[in-house]
Design an enzyme around this catalytic site. Structure first.
Site, PDB file in Angstrom:
ATOM      1  N   HIS A   1       0.825  -1.206   0.000  1.00 33.64           N
ATOM      2  CA  HIS A   1       0.000   0.000   0.000  1.00 33.64           C
ATOM      3  C   HIS A   1       0.863   1.262   0.000  1.00 33.64           C
ATOM      4  CE1 HIS A   1      -3.857  -2.057   1.675  1.00 33.64           C
ATOM      5  NE2 HIS A   1      -3.428  -2.599   0.553  1.00 33.64           N
TER       6      HIS A   1
ATOM      7  N   GLU B   1       0.704   3.953   1.742  1.00 35.30           N
ATOM      8  CA  GLU B   1       1.109   4.406   3.067  1.00 35.30           C
ATOM      9  C   GLU B   1       2.332   3.629   3.558  1.00 35.30           C
ATOM     10  OE1 GLU B   1      -3.509   4.331   3.051  1.00 35.30           O
ATOM     11  OE2 GLU B   1      -1.873   3.196   2.149  1.00 35.30           O
TER      12      GLU B   1
ATOM     13  N   CYS C   1      -6.360   1.497   5.474  1.00 40.14           N
ATOM     14  CA  CYS C   1      -6.903   0.226   5.936  1.00 40.14           C
ATOM     15  C   CYS C   1      -6.371  -0.041   7.351  1.00 40.14           C
ATOM     16  CB  CYS C   1      -6.486  -0.905   4.990  1.00 40.14           C
ATOM     17  SG  CYS C   1      -4.726  -1.329   5.057  1.00 40.14           S
TER      18      CYS C   1
ATOM     19  N   CYS D   1      -2.489  -0.567   7.577  1.00 39.87           N
ATOM     20  CA  CYS D   1      -1.760   0.692   7.404  1.00 39.87           C
ATOM     21  C   CYS D   1      -1.942   1.603   8.612  1.00 39.87           C
ATOM     22  CB  CYS D   1      -2.180   1.391   6.115  1.00 39.87           C
ATOM     23  SG  CYS D   1      -1.518   0.586   4.632  1.00 39.87           S
TER      24      CYS D   1
END
Length: 145
Positions: free
Chosen positions: A78, A80, A106, A109
């Site tokens: 991801h 992040e 999410c 993260c």
């Protein structure tokens, strides 16, 4: 530059980095800022030296239990996480920083952001599986712009 203009500028940069994402399911970008300076960036993509979704397709995962749950593409890291990982590789602390993301984070993260010391996340769109209660309990301020 006032705070609103600054927030819009950093979000525009996150959107630009999102356009680099290599997973067609989500063009997500992230920018980490401390004291008005960009210290790291990231976007959705496969780990280094691994094939990208846009080249070989997404790697989906389903979890079966009481209800079948679609976990989405598992090939990508991801945005992040990529931004935090890049800062770590460069020896840059993200403690007390703000992260600008094209989507709210999410659960994984959010945990990573808390562990890294991110104090605030500013996002453009809400992800339907963002754990708002967990983020609050982790002490991460979340703002939509």
């Amino acid at each position: 530059m006032d705070k609103e203009d600054q927030n819009n500028l950093f979000m525009d940069i996150a959107l630009l980095f999102g356009s680099c994402s290599t997973c067609p399911r989500g063009k997500v970008g992230a920018v980490i800022v401390r004291e008005g300076r960009i210290i790291s960036t990231g976007y959705n993509g496969a780990p280094p030296n691994m094939p990208h979704c846009e080249d070989i397709g997404c790697e989906y995962e389903l979890v079966f239990g009481e209800e079948t749950e679609f976990l989405g593409c598992q090939r990508v890291v991801h945005a992040e996480a990529n931004a935090i990982a890049w800062a770590a590789r460069q020896g840059i602390s993200v403690f007390e920083a703000t992260m600008y993301c094209t989507y709210s984070p999410c659960k994984k993260c959010a945990y990573l952001m808390s562990s890294a010391g991110i104090k605030c996340v500013i996002y453009r769109q809400s992800y339907d599986r963002t754990p708002w209660e967990i983020m609050s309990s982790l002490g991460i301020e979340a703002k939509s712009i």
